[in-house]
Scaffold this active site. Structure first.
Site, short mmCIF file in Angstrom:
data_model
loop_
_atom_site.label_atom_id
_atom_site.label_comp_id
_atom_site.label_asym_id
_atom_site.label_seq_id
_atom_site.Cartn_x
_atom_site.Cartn_y
_atom_site.Cartn_z
N ARG A 16 0.86 -1.18 0.00
CA ARG A 16 0.00 0.00 0.00
C ARG A 16 0.90 1.24 0.00
O ARG A 16 2.02 1.18 0.51
CB ARG A 16 -0.89 0.03 1.24
CG ARG A 16 -1.78 -1.20 1.41
CD ARG A 16 -2.52 -1.15 2.74
NE ARG A 16 -3.40 -2.30 2.92
CZ ARG A 16 -3.06 -3.43 3.55
NH1 ARG A 16 -1.83 -3.56 4.05
NH2 ARG A 16 -3.92 -4.42 3.67
N LYS A 42 -1.42 -2.53 8.18
CA LYS A 42 -2.55 -2.03 8.95
C LYS A 42 -2.53 -2.64 10.35
O LYS A 42 -2.18 -3.79 10.54
CB LYS A 42 -3.87 -2.38 8.26
CG LYS A 42 -4.14 -1.56 7.01
CD LYS A 42 -5.51 -1.86 6.45
CE LYS A 42 -5.85 -0.96 5.26
NZ LYS A 42 -7.19 -1.24 4.72
N HIS A 73 -2.72 2.53 -5.80
CA HIS A 73 -3.30 1.25 -5.36
C HIS A 73 -3.54 0.31 -6.55
O HIS A 73 -3.61 -0.91 -6.36
CB HIS A 73 -4.60 1.50 -4.62
CG HIS A 73 -4.86 0.51 -3.53
ND1 HIS A 73 -4.10 0.45 -2.38
CD2 HIS A 73 -5.78 -0.49 -3.41
CE1 HIS A 73 -4.55 -0.52 -1.60
NE2 HIS A 73 -5.56 -1.10 -2.20
N HIS A 79 -3.48 -9.14 3.93
CA HIS A 79 -4.91 -9.15 4.21
C HIS A 79 -5.21 -10.14 5.35
O HIS A 79 -4.68 -11.25 5.36
CB HIS A 79 -5.71 -9.56 2.98
CG HIS A 79 -5.79 -8.50 1.93
ND1 HIS A 79 -6.30 -7.25 2.18
CD2 HIS A 79 -5.44 -8.51 0.62
CE1 HIS A 79 -6.26 -6.53 1.07
NE2 HIS A 79 -5.73 -7.25 0.11
#
Length: 301
Positions: A147, A171, A247, A273
Site C-alpha cells: 500500500r 494495517k 493502489h 490481508h
C-alpha cells in the site's frame, strides 16, 4: 460532557488501539460529522437513544445521498466509539446492533502486463537523482504489492539484503515480510549509496527513512500526494491514456500473480490481508485469461 468523552476517546485510539494516522483522521472526520448533526438537533452524546442513531443514518442516506460504502465506514466509526463508551463509561452500546448496508462488490481496477511494462520503461529515461528515486518508488510499489501508506514509511532498517526480504509495517501495526527480486535490491543498493543522502542535503546518512524529503528544514518521509504526482507524470510519459493511482499497482500485482499460478493463500500473506475472502475478488477479474484457458484445456471446447 461530549467534548470530555471525545478527548478521552481520541487519546484511546492513539495510545491503546495505536491506529494509524490515516485511520485516526477517518474516524475523527466521521465522528465529528455525526456530532455536528446531533448538535443541530440538541442531542447530547451521552443521552442518545437508538432512534437518534437511526435518524442520523437515514439523514446520511436520504438527505446526503451517501453511498453504501461511505455509510458503512461511518457505522464502523460509531461502533468503535460506542463500544468504548460502553466499556469505559458503562453507557449503553447503541451501535452494537447496527447492521452494515449491503455493498456491491467492485472489481479491482488494474493495469495490464503491457501497461506495467510501459510504465517501468518510462521510469528509466530520467537518470537524475530524482529520476533514480522515482524509479525505485514505482518498481517497489509494483513488485511488492505494498500500500502507498506502507511504502512511504519504509525505513533503511527494513531492508534485508542478505535474505531478499523487506519488513513492511501494515494495517494495525502488523509487520509482514515481503520478498523482493534481487535485481530490485541491486537498484536499492545504488540508490542508498549514491542518491539517498542528497534528499536531506547532507553528506552522510541522517535519517532511516528510505524515501526522505526536506520540508521546512526538517527531514520527513515522502508524502502520499508526492507519490501520486510522480505516478501521474510517469503515466503521461509512458503513453498510458487513463488515470492511474498507486493502489492500482497493488491490484495489478495480485491479478498478474494469480494469472501466472499463484494461490490465494500466498497472495493473502503477500498483501497483508487478514481475511482470505478479501483476495478472492481477484479470481473474478482476469476473465479474458479464463476464457483462453477454458478454450485450450476443456476437452469439448
Amino acid at each position: 460532557m461530549s467534548d470530555h468523552i471525545l478527548t478521552k476517546f481520541y487519546t484511546y485510539l492513539l495510545t491503546e488501539k495505536c491506529v494509524s494516522a490515516n485511520t485516526f483522521s477517518a474516524y475523527k472526520r466521521d465522528i465529528d460529522q455525526c456530532l455536528a448533526y446531533l448538535n443541530q438537533h440538541n442531542k447530547a452524546l451521552d443521552k442518545l437513544t437508538i432512534e437518534d442513531i437511526k435518524d442520523y443514518l437515514r439523514y446520511l442516506k436520504e438527505t446526503l445521498s451517501l453511498s453504501s460504502r461511505s455509510i458503512t465506514r461511518k457505522i464502523s466509526a460509531l461502533k468503535v466509539l460506542f463500544s468504548y463508551m460502553h466499556e469505559r463509561l458503562e453507557l449503553p452500546n447503541l451501535a452494537e446492533d447496527l447492521t452494515f448496508p449491503k455493498l456491491d462488490k467492485k472489481l479491482p481496477n488494474y493495469l495490464s502486463e503491457q501497461e506495467v511494462r510501459q510504465l517501468l520503461v518510462a521510469t528509466q529515461n530520467d537518470t537524475s537523482d530524482l529520476g533514480i528515486r522515482n524509479k525505485i518508488l514505482i518498481y517497489l510499489l509494483y513488485v511488492s504489492g505494498m500500500r502507498i501508506s506502507e511504502l512511504i514509511q519504509l525505513q533503511l532498517s527494513h531492508l534485508h539484503f542478505d535474505t531478499g526480504f523487506i519488513d513492511v509495517l501494515g494495517k494495525g501495526g502488523k509487520m509482514r515480510m515481503v520478498p523482493v527480486p534481487q535485481a530490485i535490491f541491486g537498484l536499492l543498493k545504488v540508490y542508498i549509496e549514491s542518491v539517498h543522502s542528497k534528499f536531506t542535503n547532507s553528506g552522510a546518512r541522517s535519517t532511516d527513512y528510505l524515501f526522505p524529503i526536506l520540508y521546512a528544514g526538517k527531514i520527513k518521509a515522502i508524502t502520499r500526494q508526492a507519490v501520486w504526482g510522480i505516478l501521474k507524470t510517469l503515466c503521461k510519459k509512458s503513453g498510458i491514456e487513463r488515470s492511474i493511482f498507486p493502489h492500482q499497482l497493488r491490484h495489478s500485482l495480485a491479478t498478474h500473480m494469480l494469472k501466472n499460478g499463484a494461490d490465494l493463500r500466498s497472495l493473502q500473506i503477500l498483501l497483508g490481508h487478514e481475511n482470505l475472502a478479501t483476495v478472492q475478488i481477484y479470481t473474478h477479474v482476469e476473465t479474458s485469461y479464463l476464457r483462453t484457458v477454458y478454450d485450450k484445456k476443456h476437452p469439448r471446447s
